[in-house]
Design a protein around this motif. Structure first.
Motif, PDB file in Angstrom:
ATOM      1  N   THR A  58       0.831  -1.205   0.000  1.00 22.09           N
ATOM      2  CA  THR A  58       0.000   0.000   0.000  1.00 22.09           C
ATOM      3  C   THR A  58       0.865   1.255   0.000  1.00 22.09           C
ATOM      4  O   THR A  58       0.571   2.236  -0.700  1.00 22.09           O
ATOM      5  N   ALA A 221      -3.712  12.441   6.873  1.00 24.94           N
ATOM      6  CA  ALA A 221      -3.896  11.250   6.040  1.00 24.94           C
ATOM      7  C   ALA A 221      -4.359  10.065   6.885  1.00 24.94           C
ATOM      8  O   ALA A 221      -5.182   9.254   6.444  1.00 24.94           O
ATOM      9  N   LEU A 222      -3.838   9.956   8.100  1.00 25.73           N
ATOM     10  CA  LEU A 222      -4.297   8.898   9.005  1.00 25.73           C
ATOM     11  C   LEU A 222      -5.766   9.088   9.367  1.00 25.73           C
ATOM     12  O   LEU A 222      -6.517   8.109   9.479  1.00 25.73           O
ATOM     13  N   SER A 225      -7.787   7.817   6.365  1.00 27.79           N
ATOM     14  CA  SER A 225      -7.796   6.352   6.266  1.00 27.79           C
ATOM     15  C   SER A 225      -8.613   5.720   7.389  1.00 27.79           C
ATOM     16  O   SER A 225      -9.259   4.688   7.195  1.00 27.79           O
ATOM     17  N   ARG A 226      -8.607   6.343   8.551  1.00 26.39           N
ATOM     18  CA  ARG A 226      -9.438   5.836   9.654  1.00 26.39           C
ATOM     19  C   ARG A 226     -10.914   5.961   9.319  1.00 26.39           C
ATOM     20  O   ARG A 226     -11.704   5.036   9.560  1.00 26.39           O
ATOM     21  N   HIS A 228     -12.248   5.890   6.485  1.00 29.17           N
ATOM     22  CA  HIS A 228     -12.569   4.924   5.427  1.00 29.17           C
ATOM     23  C   HIS A 228     -12.389   3.485   5.891  1.00 29.17           C
ATOM     24  O   HIS A 228     -12.584   2.555   5.084  1.00 29.17           O
ATOM     25  N   ASP A 230      -9.710   1.974   6.342  1.00 30.15           N
ATOM     26  CA  ASP A 230      -8.641   1.407   5.514  1.00 30.15           C
ATOM     27  C   ASP A 230      -7.420   1.166   6.410  1.00 30.15           C
ATOM     28  O   ASP A 230      -6.539   2.025   6.539  1.00 30.15           O
ATOM     29  N   THR A 231      -7.382  -0.012   7.025  1.00 30.27           N
ATOM     30  CA  THR A 231      -6.303  -0.314   7.962  1.00 30.27           C
ATOM     31  C   THR A 231      -4.957  -0.412   7.251  1.00 30.27           C
ATOM     32  O   THR A 231      -3.928  -0.017   7.807  1.00 30.27           O
ATOM     33  N   ALA A 233      -3.917   1.268   4.647  1.00 28.78           N
ATOM     34  CA  ALA A 233      -3.407   2.608   4.400  1.00 28.78           C
ATOM     35  C   ALA A 233      -2.911   3.248   5.695  1.00 28.78           C
ATOM     36  O   ALA A 233      -1.894   3.947   5.704  1.00 28.78           O
ATOM     37  N   SER A 234      -3.619   3.003   6.793  1.00 24.71           N
ATOM     38  CA  SER A 234      -3.173   3.535   8.087  1.00 24.71           C
ATOM     39  C   SER A 234      -1.798   2.996   8.447  1.00 24.71           C
ATOM     40  O   SER A 234      -0.911   3.745   8.873  1.00 24.71           O
ATOM     41  N   TRP A 237       0.945   4.573   6.277  1.00 28.14           N
ATOM     42  CA  TRP A 237       1.360   5.904   6.718  1.00 28.14           C
ATOM     43  C   TRP A 237       2.208   5.825   7.982  1.00 28.14           C
ATOM     44  O   TRP A 237       3.164   6.606   8.152  1.00 28.14           O
TER      45      TRP A 237
END
Length: 271
Positions: A58, A221-222, A225-226, A228, A230-231, A233-234, A237
């Motif tokens: 990712t 950005a975190l 992703s939170r 969404h 989206d672990t 992506a978290s 980052w």
């Protein structure tokens, strides 16, 4: 003279060996951490904790799309700005407090308050004072790192050996030689651990501040992703954040530390 050259070459080789060995130790600990991460991710599943490969994949996608570099640069700029201010102001005021017993006693309760104040409280105040922008994360990083560096500088000055000062005076060393060969190396041995601790704290605090107060940077950005869920992506980052911090510490601070503190090894070999 030939003997001294051989001794210096031997010392340099030994120092290089120690540096390489410490690097292998760091790689080994990183490998253990990744193994534990992999095993834990397999047990919990990708929604809770993605595997290292998934997080790195990712992250690679973020770099390829051009989304990673701007956010990393913004976070690094804010963290280093707050950290740099704390290094300059904290070091100078700490040195001044270490020289004067009265200043040291007066600074103690203030530093106790600063150390005990949680960063989230400073963040709330910074939001009221500076609003949503660069000022809030930079100020929060500065005020959280300042007491650590101040105490390191003050302790380095306070613990300077009085006999060492007397020897320097007896030999008639100039003020510049006293500063560079006697005072500065001792103080730096206290300052560097404080700087490294403050550097690590600056990265954690700037992300927290960005998450709550800005629309850009790794913290923002975190937050996206939170929202969404989206672990992967978290975690990507977070890996980018930790990787940037390690790069700055090992590529910038660690070589500088070894260069500044090389006087100790030289003094030991001379004796």
């Amino acid at each position: 003279m030939t003997r001294n050259l051989r001794q210096q070459a031997s010392d340099a080789l030994t120092a290089s060996g120690h540096y390489l060995w410490s690097g292998w130790g760091s790689l080994a600990s990183l490998g253990i951490f990744l193994a534990i991460w992999e095993l834990t991710a397999q047990q919990l599943g990708p929604l809770i904790l993605p595997t290292p490969i998934e997080a790195l994949t990712t992250l690679r996608g973020l770099f390829e799309s051009g989304a990673a570099w701007p956010e990393i640069a913004i976070t690094a700029r804010r963290a280093l700005a707050g950290f740099g201010l704390s290094v300059v102001i904290g070091s100078l005021l700490g040195l001044a407090a270490g020289v004067s017993m009265t200043a040291s006693m007066m600074a103690r309760p203030i530093i106790t308050v600063l150390v005990g104040m949680p960063p989230i409280a400073w963040l709330i105040l910074a939001l009221l004072w500076f609003g949503a922008g660069d000022g809030t994360p930079i100020f929060t990083v500065f005020i959280a790192c300042f007491p650590i560096i101040f105490v390191g500088a003050m302790q380095g000055t306070r613990t300077l050996d009085g006999q060492l000062k007397e020897v320097a005076r007896m030999f008639g060393l100039s003020t510049w030689m006293k500063l560079t060969d006697v005072y500065l190396p001792h103080v730096v041995s206290y300052l560097f651990p404080a700087w490294i601790s403050a550097l690590g704290m600056s990265w954690k605090i700037v992300v927290m501040a960005e998450l709550l107060s800005t629309e850009d940077g790794i913290g923002a950005a975190l937050a996206v992703s939170r929202s969404h869920l989206d672990t992967a992506a978290s975690m990507a980052w977070i890996v980018a954040l930790v990787g940037t911090l390690l790069a700055i510490e090992y590529l910038l601070l660690e070589p500088l530390k070894r260069r500044v503190e090389s006087w100790r090894e030289f003094a030991s070999s001379s004796n």
